[in-house]
Design a protein around this motif. Structure first.
Motif, PDB file in Angstrom:
ATOM      1  N   VAL A 255     -20.249 -18.303   5.517  1.00  0.00           N
ATOM      2  CA  VAL A 255     -19.249 -17.982   6.549  1.00  0.00           C
ATOM      3  C   VAL A 255     -18.062 -17.284   5.937  1.00  0.00           C
ATOM      4  O   VAL A 255     -17.604 -16.236   6.386  1.00  0.00           O
ATOM      5  CB  VAL A 255     -18.698 -19.516   7.031  1.00  0.00           C
ATOM      6  CG1 VAL A 255     -17.282 -19.087   8.059  1.00  0.00           C
ATOM      7  CG2 VAL A 255     -19.786 -19.829   7.941  1.00  0.00           C
ATOM      8  N   ARG A 256     -17.647 -17.636   4.568  1.00  0.00           N
ATOM      9  CA  ARG A 256     -16.805 -16.823   4.193  1.00  0.00           C
ATOM     10  C   ARG A 256     -17.078 -15.509   3.607  1.00  0.00           C
ATOM     11  O   ARG A 256     -16.050 -14.426   3.910  1.00  0.00           O
ATOM     12  CB  ARG A 256     -16.116 -17.628   2.542  1.00  0.00           C
ATOM     13  CG  ARG A 256     -14.925 -16.961   1.945  1.00  0.00           C
ATOM     14  CD  ARG A 256     -13.696 -17.145   2.849  1.00  0.00           C
ATOM     15  NE  ARG A 256     -12.472 -16.272   2.201  1.00  0.00           N
ATOM     16  CZ  ARG A 256     -11.321 -16.057   2.729  1.00  0.00           C
ATOM     17  NH1 ARG A 256     -11.211 -16.088   4.066  1.00  0.00           N
ATOM     18  NH2 ARG A 256     -10.489 -15.384   2.131  1.00  0.00           N
ATOM     19  N   LEU A 268     -14.758 -19.590  13.415  1.00  0.00           N
ATOM     20  CA  LEU A 268     -16.014 -20.146  13.002  1.00  0.00           C
ATOM     21  C   LEU A 268     -15.974 -21.135  11.679  1.00  0.00           C
ATOM     22  O   LEU A 268     -16.583 -22.029  11.500  1.00  0.00           O
ATOM     23  CB  LEU A 268     -17.071 -19.258  12.690  1.00  0.00           C
ATOM     24  CG  LEU A 268     -18.531 -19.840  12.212  1.00  0.00           C
ATOM     25  CD1 LEU A 268     -19.036 -20.718  13.492  1.00  0.00           C
ATOM     26  CD2 LEU A 268     -19.646 -18.642  12.004  1.00  0.00           C
ATOM     27  N   ALA A 269     -15.023 -20.601  10.689  1.00  0.00           N
ATOM     28  CA  ALA A 269     -14.748 -21.364   9.292  1.00  0.00           C
ATOM     29  C   ALA A 269     -13.992 -22.684   9.794  1.00  0.00           C
ATOM     30  O   ALA A 269     -14.503 -23.733   9.324  1.00  0.00           O
ATOM     31  CB  ALA A 269     -14.103 -20.465   8.679  1.00  0.00           C
ATOM     32  N   ARG A 270     -13.068 -22.532  10.753  1.00  0.00           N
ATOM     33  CA  ARG A 270     -12.339 -23.657  11.065  1.00  0.00           C
ATOM     34  C   ARG A 270     -13.218 -24.798  11.628  1.00  0.00           C
ATOM     35  O   ARG A 270     -13.212 -25.984  11.527  1.00  0.00           O
ATOM     36  CB  ARG A 270     -11.048 -23.444  11.858  1.00  0.00           C
ATOM     37  CG  ARG A 270     -10.081 -22.709  11.254  1.00  0.00           C
ATOM     38  CD  ARG A 270      -8.820 -22.523  12.031  1.00  0.00           C
ATOM     39  NE  ARG A 270      -8.761 -21.425  12.829  1.00  0.00           N
ATOM     40  CZ  ARG A 270      -8.418 -20.246  12.587  1.00  0.00           C
ATOM     41  NH1 ARG A 270      -8.074 -20.029  11.304  1.00  0.00           N
ATOM     42  NH2 ARG A 270      -8.672 -19.298  13.665  1.00  0.00           N
ATOM     43  N   ARG A 315     -22.405 -14.620  12.101  1.00  0.00           N
ATOM     44  CA  ARG A 315     -21.269 -14.026  12.758  1.00  0.00           C
ATOM     45  C   ARG A 315     -20.753 -14.912  13.736  1.00  0.00           C
ATOM     46  O   ARG A 315     -19.558 -15.121  13.908  1.00  0.00           O
ATOM     47  CB  ARG A 315     -21.687 -12.918  13.523  1.00  0.00           C
ATOM     48  CG  ARG A 315     -22.116 -11.612  12.924  1.00  0.00           C
ATOM     49  CD  ARG A 315     -22.514 -10.341  13.787  1.00  0.00           C
ATOM     50  NE  ARG A 315     -22.748  -9.122  13.116  1.00  0.00           N
ATOM     51  CZ  ARG A 315     -21.591  -8.432  13.196  1.00  0.00           C
ATOM     52  NH1 ARG A 315     -20.602  -8.451  14.065  1.00  0.00           N
ATOM     53  NH2 ARG A 315     -21.664  -6.947  12.592  1.00  0.00           N
ATOM     54  N   ASP A 316     -21.472 -16.162  14.393  1.00  0.00           N
ATOM     55  CA  ASP A 316     -21.031 -16.956  15.140  1.00  0.00           C
ATOM     56  C   ASP A 316     -22.085 -17.862  15.408  1.00  0.00           C
ATOM     57  O   ASP A 316     -23.320 -17.834  14.867  1.00  0.00           O
ATOM     58  CB  ASP A 316     -20.372 -16.346  16.564  1.00  0.00           C
ATOM     59  CG  ASP A 316     -19.710 -17.235  17.226  1.00  0.00           C
ATOM     60  OD1 ASP A 316     -19.559 -18.437  17.060  1.00  0.00           O
ATOM     61  OD2 ASP A 316     -18.908 -16.670  18.589  1.00  0.00           O
ATOM     62  N   VAL A 317     -22.025 -19.060  16.205  1.00  0.00           N
ATOM     63  CA  VAL A 317     -22.954 -19.800  16.611  1.00  0.00           C
ATOM     64  C   VAL A 317     -24.076 -19.097  17.281  1.00  0.00           C
ATOM     65  O   VAL A 317     -23.731 -18.705  18.327  1.00  0.00           O
ATOM     66  CB  VAL A 317     -22.629 -20.981  17.149  1.00  0.00           C
ATOM     67  CG1 VAL A 317     -23.646 -21.971  17.899  1.00  0.00           C
ATOM     68  CG2 VAL A 317     -21.524 -21.892  16.437  1.00  0.00           C
ATOM     69  N   GLY A 318     -25.258 -19.124  16.826  1.00  0.00           N
ATOM     70  CA  GLY A 318     -26.475 -18.460  17.301  1.00  0.00           C
ATOM     71  C   GLY A 318     -26.503 -16.795  17.116  1.00  0.00           C
ATOM     72  O   GLY A 318     -27.372 -16.129  17.648  1.00  0.00           O
TER      73      GLY A 318
END
Length: 343
Positions: A255-256, A268-270, A315-318
């Motif tokens: 994610v980073r 998304l990291a949070r 990039r994001d969920v899914g």
């Protein structure tokens, strides 16, 4: 299980390879069911996942009468599934294998997909085959005796699936965590209904990827989310770092990387950190104190192709992407997210 094996493999003799920790709990039951010398206990530790163990198990099976008309049954966690699956794929040029996963990690992930293998000192699963199981028998009763760390290992893979999924698995995890937060937080073992739901949703998602790309040459590589850095951490630790903990840390790195590349929103990291914290998974490790050593192990990852290391970046969920052009500078900077906070 014996009646099921006789029904589905009427002309084959079953040989059960059982993690000795499972055998300590279920050995008497296996004897009572009539397996007798047809079940073989073994020490299923990550550092036992070597060619030497495969040879030893093969010779033991031969001495007990196994032949090309046998069916091998892997009873244990992911190490047992990997090693026995590999043995089955090469024993007398191949016999069928049935997977009976006894850990949450194995039930939600490694039991399905046909990947088998053993480790080398340079990295995990560098020797292996694809050998699809003829059946997978999942029973939640095995999970009742698991310690919390084994639950965490499995939940890490469920969280990985949740990042890949856009049909609600992340919401399922978050809703349960929110409800638990109002009492005493997440307590393992999870309720059976919740566990069965997580296992079903995770396997359904993985089956979709495997069916589309059995040999792991395309979209199935998305299932490696968190594993590129995770496998490097495992190897650097001498396999003392649990697999699920390594995957959790590896997902934070992935994610980073996405954030530093301008692909991923910091939210998304949070979100990932909140879910890792709720399910008692680590977010930092002292293993990053030597980034050169860690990078060396990451570079030996088996997912490295002619274009370089394959990184799975959300990039994001899914919404997941593959990248092979990530600079060492970005990787090094991303590993800093795992540094323990100074006190």
């Amino acid at each position: 299980m014996r009646a099921w094996l006789q029904e589905h493999f009427p002309r084959r003799h079953p040989y059960l390879f059982v993690d000795q920790r499972v055998a300590a709990l279920w050995g008497k039951v296996l004897d009572e069911k009539g397996f007798g010398p047809a079940w073989i206990p073994w020490d299923a530790r990550e550092d036992s996942k070597r060619l030497a163990a495969v040879e030893e198990l093969a010779r033991t099976a031969l001495h007990r009468g196994a032949d090309r008309q046998s069916v091998f049954v892997a009873v244990g966690g992911g190490v047992t599934g990997d090693v026995v699956g590999f043995l089955a794929s090469i024993f007398m040029r191949g016999v069928p294998v049935v997977q009976v996963p006894t850990t949450l990690l194995a039930q939600v992930d490694s039991c399905l997909g046909g990947k088998t293998g053993v480790d080398l000192p340079e990295g995990k699963n560098l020797l292996g085959t694809f050998h699809q199981p003829q059946a997978i028998l999942v029973d939640a009763v095995f999970l009742e005796t698991l310690p919390a760390r084994e639950w965490q290992n499995g939940i890490a893979e469920v969280i990985k699936c949740a990042l890949l999924d856009d049909s609600g698995l992340m919401e399922t995890l978050e809703s349960f965590a929110q409800a638990a937060k109002g009492s005493q937080g997440i307590v393992y073992p999870l309720p059976q209904e919740m566990t069965e739901r997580l296992v079903f949703q995770s396997l359904r998602l993985k089956a979709r990827y495997v069916a589309a790309d059995e040999r792991d040459l395309g979209v199935r590589q998305f299932l490696n989310l968190g594993h590129t850095a995770g496998h490097g951490l495992e190897t650097l630790s001498g396999y003392t770092l649990p697999h699920g903990h390594a995957v959790a840390l590896g997902m934070r790195v992935a994610v980073r990387i996405g954030i530093l590349m301008g692909l991923t929103h910091p939210d998304l990291a949070r979100r990932l950190d909140h879910i890792l914290d709720a399910y008692q998974l680590p977010q930092t490790t002292p293993l990053v104190a030597d980034p050169d050593a860690l990078l060396g192990h990451i570079q030996h990852d088996k997912k490295k192709g002619t274009g370089g290391l394959t990184w799975i970046v959300p990039r994001d969920v899914g919404r997941i992407e593959r990248h092979t052009d990530i600079s060492e500078k970005i990787v090094r900077e991303s590993l800093r997210v795992l540094q323990p906070l100074k006190t």
